[in-house]
Design an enzyme around this catalytic site. Structure first.
Site, PDB file in Angstrom:
ATOM      1  NE  ARG A 156       0.070   8.264  -3.934  1.00 13.62           N
ATOM      2  CZ  ARG A 156       0.315   7.069  -4.432  1.00 13.62           C
ATOM      3  NH1 ARG A 156       1.302   6.912  -5.305  1.00 13.62           N
ATOM      4  NH2 ARG A 156      -0.408   6.033  -4.064  1.00 13.62           N
ATOM      5  CB  THR A 210       6.335  11.819   0.584  1.00  9.11           C
ATOM      6  OG1 THR A 210       6.561  13.113   0.045  1.00  9.11           O
ATOM      7  CG2 THR A 210       5.914  11.936   2.035  1.00  9.11           C
ATOM      8  CB  SER A 217      13.008  32.042  -5.593  1.00 15.63           C
ATOM      9  OG  SER A 217      13.783  32.818  -4.707  1.00 15.63           O
ATOM     10  CB  ILE A 255       5.062  21.043 -20.644  1.00 16.81           C
ATOM     11  CG1 ILE A 255       5.151  22.547 -20.899  1.00 16.81           C
ATOM     12  CG2 ILE A 255       4.224  20.729 -19.423  1.00 16.81           C
ATOM     13  CD1 ILE A 255       3.822  23.139 -21.364  1.00 16.81           C
ATOM     14  CG  ASP A 256       9.240  24.265 -22.531  1.00 17.22           C
ATOM     15  OD1 ASP A 256       8.010  24.248 -22.656  1.00 17.22           O
ATOM     16  OD2 ASP A 256       9.885  25.281 -22.224  1.00 17.22           O
ATOM     17  CE  LYS A 295      -7.134  17.745 -39.243  1.00 19.37           C
ATOM     18  NZ  LYS A 295      -5.990  16.866 -39.188  1.00 19.37           N
ATOM     19  CD  GLU A 323       5.765  29.904 -25.057  1.00 19.67           C
ATOM     20  OE1 GLU A 323       4.973  30.784 -24.707  1.00 19.67           O
ATOM     21  OE2 GLU A 323       6.297  29.117 -24.256  1.00 19.67           O
ATOM     22  CE1 TYR A 327      -7.309  22.228 -22.196  1.00 21.68           C
ATOM     23  CE2 TYR A 327      -5.670  22.431 -23.950  1.00 21.68           C
ATOM     24  CZ  TYR A 327      -6.692  21.735 -23.346  1.00 21.68           C
ATOM     25  OH  TYR A 327      -7.110  20.546 -23.870  1.00 21.68           O
ATOM     26  CD  GLN A 328       0.108  24.699 -24.778  1.00 19.28           C
ATOM     27  OE1 GLN A 328       0.962  24.168 -25.447  1.00 19.28           O
ATOM     28  NE2 GLN A 328       0.041  26.020 -24.638  1.00 19.28           N
TER      29      GLN A 328
END
Ligand code: F6P
EC number: 2.7.1.11
Length: 319
Positions: free
Chosen positions: A21, A24, A73, A126-127, A154, A222, A250-251
């Protein structure tokens, strides 16, 4: 420059829409046309794009994912694929390209730059494993998602005297695991960069059990193993009954945090300003709260070194 292209590539993350956004609207504000390629480099190869107007990027700032969609790709990894991409950019009259993505996508951006395409990269993964930026897009939202989930787990763990091994993302990077451990007060983080001392982990959890504590949380990246394997390895040695939760994709989704909305907006704006100022072959990064461009060729050969200190801190605070 009269026309630029934008694409999002690799794993999506929250904040990409804010960057699209901002880029652009900044470009349109300068009278520059914008083509948004769908599904990353794949859209560039197929000629699948949208000519973007201000209204096309309305209502997306607060949405996770990327409205241009993303992909990895295979064709673009080949020399022929890259040559086709350059040809397409010429055919469509695109004089500059903004690539929003992680390390693979930025490597692709560098390849295009070396073939003469003016490119600016925006770090999004996100890493948080991309050097020359304190934070990549999506990291903060992912961490917020994780801590929400861990806090919930928890509660139930405490009700049953249980230990939980919670697996978070991070193929080669333990950033999310260490930061989430610090932010949730988890007892232990296991990360790919540092070998896990299973005996030490068991001793700590056993000690906690003997102290009469009601729960124990282990956060595993992971890339450091599978949660179920860790749970199987420790379950007979720690006292606590053990359960496993894999947080998975989900993260990566959800409404971007304020931080990611602002970071995406700043990155998108800076990417266009840099491109129009004749900067190319660079990635915009956040360095000490300033947006700083760094050569892509420096970025892709560098390593982000942050893990040892964070990991050590997470273990000390978890005792
Ligand atoms: O690189 C970002 C990331 O979210 C990693 O943490 C994770 O391992 C990977 O992408 C998952 O990729 P995919 O969405 O293709 O399964």
């Amino acid at each position: 420059m009269k026309k630029i292209g934008i694409l999002t590539s690799g794993g999506d993350c929250s904040g990409m829409n804010a960057a699209i956004r901002a880029a652009t609207r900044t470009a349109l504000g300068h009278g520059v046309q914008v083509l948004g390629f769908r599904k990353g480099y794949a859209g560039l190869l197929k000629g699948d794009f949208l000519e973007m107007q201000t209204k096309d990027v309305a209502g997306i700032l607060h949405r996770g994912g990327t409205f241009l969609q993303s992909a990895r790709s295979e064709e673009f990894r080949t020399v022929l694929g890259r040559e086709k991409a350059v040809r397409h950019l010429e055919e469509f009259g695109v004089e500059g390209l903004i690539v929003i993505g992680g390390d693979g996508s930025l490597n692709g951006a560098l390849a295009l730059h070396r073939m003469g395409v003016p490119v600016i990269g925006i770090p999004a993964s996100i890493d948080n494993d991309i050097p020359f930026t304190d934070m990549a897009l999506g990291v903060d939202t992912a961490l917020n998602n994780i801590i929400y989930a861990v806090d919930c787990i928890k509660d139930t763990a405490s009700s049953h005297d249980r230990a939980f091994v919670i697996e978070v993302m991070g193929r080669n990077s333990g950033y999310l695991a260490s930061m989430a451990a610090i932010a949730t007060g988890a007892e232990y983080a296991i990360v790919p960069e540092v070998e896990c001392d299973v005996a030490d982990l068991c001793n700590q959890l056993r000690h906690r059990w003997e102290e009469g504590r009601s729960n124990a949380i282990i956060i595993l990246a992971e890339g450091a193993g599978r949660a179920q394997n860790i749970a199987d390895n420790i379950k007979d040695a720690i006292g606590f009954e053990t359960r496993v939760t894999v947080l998975g994709h989900y993260q990566r989704g959800g409404a971007p945090s304020v931080f990611d909305r602002l970071l995406g907006s700043r990155f998108g704006h800076a990417a266009v300003e840099n491109l129009l100022a004749g900067q190319m072959g660079k990635m915009v990064g956040l360095c000490c709260n300033a947006i700083v461009p760094t050569l892509l060729e420096t970025v892709v050969v560098s390593e982000k070194r942050q893990q040892d200190e964070l990991h050590e801190m997470s273990l000390i605070l978890g005792i």
